[in-house]
Enzyme design. Structure first.
Site, short mmCIF file in Angstrom:
data_model
loop_
_atom_site.label_atom_id
_atom_site.label_comp_id
_atom_site.label_asym_id
_atom_site.label_seq_id
_atom_site.Cartn_x
_atom_site.Cartn_y
_atom_site.Cartn_z
N THR A 28 23.09 68.47 45.68
CA THR A 28 23.74 69.19 46.96
C THR A 28 24.90 68.44 47.22
OG1 THR A 28 21.60 69.98 47.75
CG2 THR A 28 23.18 69.39 49.37
N ASP A 80 23.08 65.66 40.13
CA ASP A 80 23.25 65.61 41.66
C ASP A 80 24.26 64.37 42.11
OD1 ASP A 80 22.79 65.82 44.25
OD2 ASP A 80 20.76 65.80 44.20
N GLY A 81 24.65 64.43 43.25
CA GLY A 81 25.45 63.26 43.61
C GLY A 81 24.50 62.06 44.48
N ALA A 82 25.29 61.26 45.03
CA ALA A 82 24.46 60.08 45.33
C ALA A 82 25.43 59.37 46.56
CB ALA A 82 23.97 58.98 44.46
N GLY A 94 20.64 61.62 50.40
CA GLY A 94 20.26 62.15 51.64
C GLY A 94 21.21 62.05 52.77
N GLU A 102 15.60 67.31 46.52
CA GLU A 102 16.45 66.57 45.61
C GLU A 102 15.57 65.51 44.81
OE1 GLU A 102 20.92 66.34 47.46
OE2 GLU A 102 19.52 64.62 47.88
C1 5RP Z 1 22.57 65.08 50.00
C2 5RP Z 1 23.13 63.94 48.92
C3 5RP Z 1 24.39 63.94 48.37
O1 5RP Z 1 24.33 63.97 46.85
C4 5RP Z 1 25.24 62.83 48.64
O2 5RP Z 1 24.90 63.09 49.99
C5 5RP Z 1 26.18 62.54 48.10
O3 5RP Z 1 27.11 63.74 48.70
P1 5RP Z 1 28.71 63.77 48.45
O4 5RP Z 1 29.03 64.33 47.00
O5 5RP Z 1 29.31 64.83 49.44
O6 5RP Z 1 29.42 62.54 48.35
O7 5RP Z 1 21.99 63.12 48.73
O8 5RP Z 1 21.42 64.67 50.72
#
Ligand code: 5RP
Length: 216
Positions: A28, A80-82, A94, A102
């Site tokens: 997400t 996933d991102g972080a 998060g 996640e």
């Molecule tokens: C969502 C997350 C996302 O992976 C994290 O916030 C990174 O988001 P972005 O790619 O928009 O910087 O953990 O719960």
């Protein structure tokens, strides 16, 4: 520094890891958004599960099926991102409030790949650490998690209350154990290196790959 270009670079590199026939977990956030856009173009023949309604909607709007995550017991790959990443592979996730699902997806994947721009790479983790709390007894739970505060955000898809732990994160393993052991905490946003296989970081015009290990 073009942060969006770095996110896109990492996301496109992760799309190359997806092969026909795989079961793939999709994260997400805005970085994952670049991956979803690429998958809508490439359309590999894979089974997807999504970590959030937002991700599922983006895929379905592109005409791509997303399966509920209740029948599959393993995933080949999750991406996933972080919010924060250390060189040792600790993550804070998060920021988008999706960390409970996640983490379930990450723990179910044979290979868990984190994609991010270079700004997410930190010397050491720091607050906030996202929390999902059971609504029942939430004030008492918060009292056991000092210092923390409720987040001004809607409930999670699983009806949890979102909050943030605001204390120091000098020992992530000890803090993880404390948060996980606090009654009322559904999930916290600290992800240990044991979950993470590799990190793909867009850094300027290059891609930095960091192998952590994680699930084999
Ligand atoms: C969502 C997350 C996302 O992976 C994290 O916030 C990174 O988001 P972005 O790619 O928009 O910087 O953990 O719960």
């Amino acid at each position: 520094m073009d942060v969006e270009a770095e996110k896109r670079r990492a996301a496109l590199a992760s799309a190359d890891l997806i092969e026909n026939g795989m079961r793939v977990g999709l994260g997400t956030g805005s970085t994952v958004g670049y991956l979803l856009a690429e998958l809508a173009v490439r359309r590999p023949r894979v089974s997807y599960v999504a970590t959030s309604p937002r991700t599922a909607t983006i895929m379905r709007d592109a005409g791509i099926e997303v399966d509920p995550f209740d029948a599959l017991d393993r995933l080949d790959l999750a991406i996933d991102g972080a919010d924060q990443i250390t060189s040792g592979g600790w993550l804070i996730k998060g920021g988008g409030g999706a960390h409970t699902r996640e983490k379930i997806v990450a723990a179910s994947a044979d290979r868990y790949v984190v994609i991010a721009d270079a700004s997410k790479f930190v010397e050491s983790l720091h607050a906030p650490v996202p929390l999902e709390l059971l609504a029942f007894g939430v004030a008492a739970t918060l009292g056991r998690l000092h210092p923390s505060e409720l987040r001004a955000a809607p409930r999670s898809p699983d009806h949890g209350v979102l909050a943030d732990y605001l204390g120091v994160v000098d020992d992530p393993a000890a803090l993880s154990a404390r948060l996980a052991g606090t009654p009322g905490v559904v999930a916290h946003g600290l992800f240990p290196p044991s979950l993470v296989t590799e990190i793909l970081l867009g850094r300027g015009g290059t891609l930095q790959q960091i192998t952590i290990g994680g699930p084999q």
